[in-house]
Design a protein around this motif. Structure first.
Motif, short mmCIF file in Angstrom:
data_model
loop_
_atom_site.label_atom_id
_atom_site.label_comp_id
_atom_site.label_asym_id
_atom_site.label_seq_id
_atom_site.Cartn_x
_atom_site.Cartn_y
_atom_site.Cartn_z
N LEU A 130 0.75 -1.26 -0.08
CA LEU A 130 -0.05 0.04 -0.21
C LEU A 130 0.92 1.25 -0.13
N LEU A 131 2.13 1.12 0.62
CA LEU A 131 2.91 2.33 0.64
C LEU A 131 3.46 2.63 -0.62
N LYS A 132 3.82 1.51 -1.35
CA LYS A 132 4.16 1.69 -2.71
C LYS A 132 3.08 2.22 -3.57
N GLU A 133 1.88 1.87 -3.59
CA GLU A 133 0.78 2.27 -4.34
C GLU A 133 0.56 3.76 -3.92
N LEU A 134 0.92 4.21 -2.73
CA LEU A 134 0.57 5.61 -2.29
C LEU A 134 1.79 6.51 -3.05
N LYS A 135 2.84 6.09 -3.09
CA LYS A 135 3.95 6.93 -3.56
C LYS A 135 4.08 7.02 -4.94
N GLU A 136 3.63 5.94 -5.68
CA GLU A 136 3.87 5.93 -7.08
C GLU A 136 2.65 5.34 -7.78
N PRO A 137 2.19 5.83 -9.11
CA PRO A 137 1.14 5.38 -9.74
C PRO A 137 1.41 3.90 -10.11
N GLN A 138 0.33 3.00 -10.09
CA GLN A 138 0.63 1.68 -10.39
C GLN A 138 -0.17 1.40 -11.91
#
Length: 260
Positions: free
Chosen positions: A29-37
């Protein structure tokens, strides 16, 4: 810092004790929060339906939190007091409602929530249902509480009804009818149903809460409610349960799927 980041950092930093599966969820979730997927969408047979890009929209993520803490009142304990969400609840709501595509449509339309007893799940779910009814910009939203017995299903429904009674602003928009709560603003409803498959056909659900999933012995109820959401652009299905003792049922299937 968002609530999602704050909660994730406390989990990953060891301030809040959590198992590895929870840590894994919050790393993602942190990865999705920080950069578009960029995500490839597939149908039930694995065929590609194209690609979509999802990003975290903090304003969208905060809408249900603001709605609940502004309009929803306690019906038990601190009678009539505004609801104050805990950090884990705010983080969960931001994860569910805040990750959207370029059209503002939510990425996630299904949630498996496994909680301990006495954690205020009925209050939280009733508040979410009221948000789905009023705040989700959906025409004629149908919201359903499902459980093995009607008395269990009515717990969330009754909690939502009491919240409406305590909030003059909600009471202006929603009234109790014989078998549901009806919103005259958008023709939406909240209704409690037992998991009798004969009564679940022909629904057009926008929001569904399946309560105590571990007590449901077959997957007919789940499958019917999932299918009932197929015409909605951004439905939400929440399966909530304490850890049950019945094995080899829909609860185990959904848990294995979530872990994968």
């Amino acid at each position: 810092m968002t609530y999602l980041e704050e909660y994730a950092e406390k989990i990953l930093g060891g301030e809040i004790v959590a198992c590895e599966k929870i840590k894994q969820i919050y790393r993602r979730l942190l990865k999705e929060l920080k950069e578009p997927q960029r995500v490839e969408l597939k149908d039930g047979d694995g065929n590609s339906l194209g690609w979509k890009t999802y990003r975290f929209d903090e304003a969208r993520a905060n809408r249900p939190i603001k709605f609940i803490e502004t309009f929803c009142k306690q019906s038990q304990g601190k009678f009539g007091e505004p609801i104050t969400l805990d950090l884990f609840q705010k983080a969960m709501l931001q994860a569910i409602f805040g990750i959207v595509d370029e059209d503002g449509i939510r990425r996630y339309n299904e949630v498996l929530l496994i909680v301990a007893r006495k954690t205020g799940k009925t209050t939280l779910l009733a508040a979410i249902e009221l948000y789905l009814l009023l705040g989700d910009n959906e025409g004629a939203p149908e919201i359903y509480n499902i459980a093995t017995k009607l008395d269990q299903a009515k717990k969330g429904y009754d909690e939502a009804r009491r919240m409406i009674q305590h909030s003059p602003l909600l009471a202006k928009r929603i009234r109790k009818r014989q078998s549901d709560l009806y919103c005259s603003y958008n023709f939406g409803t909240i209704k409690a149903l037992a998991s009798n498959t004969r009564s679940l056909d022909g629904l057009n659900a926008h929001g569904v809460v399946i309560d105590e999933l571990s007590a449901i012995l077959n997957r007919d109820t789940y499958d019917l409610m999932k299918q009932s959401q197929s015409a909605r652009k951004q439905p939400l299905l929440i399966c909530i349960s304490t850890n049950g003792f019945i094995r080899d049922c829909i609860f185990d299937d959904q848990y294995k799927y979530a872990v994968k």
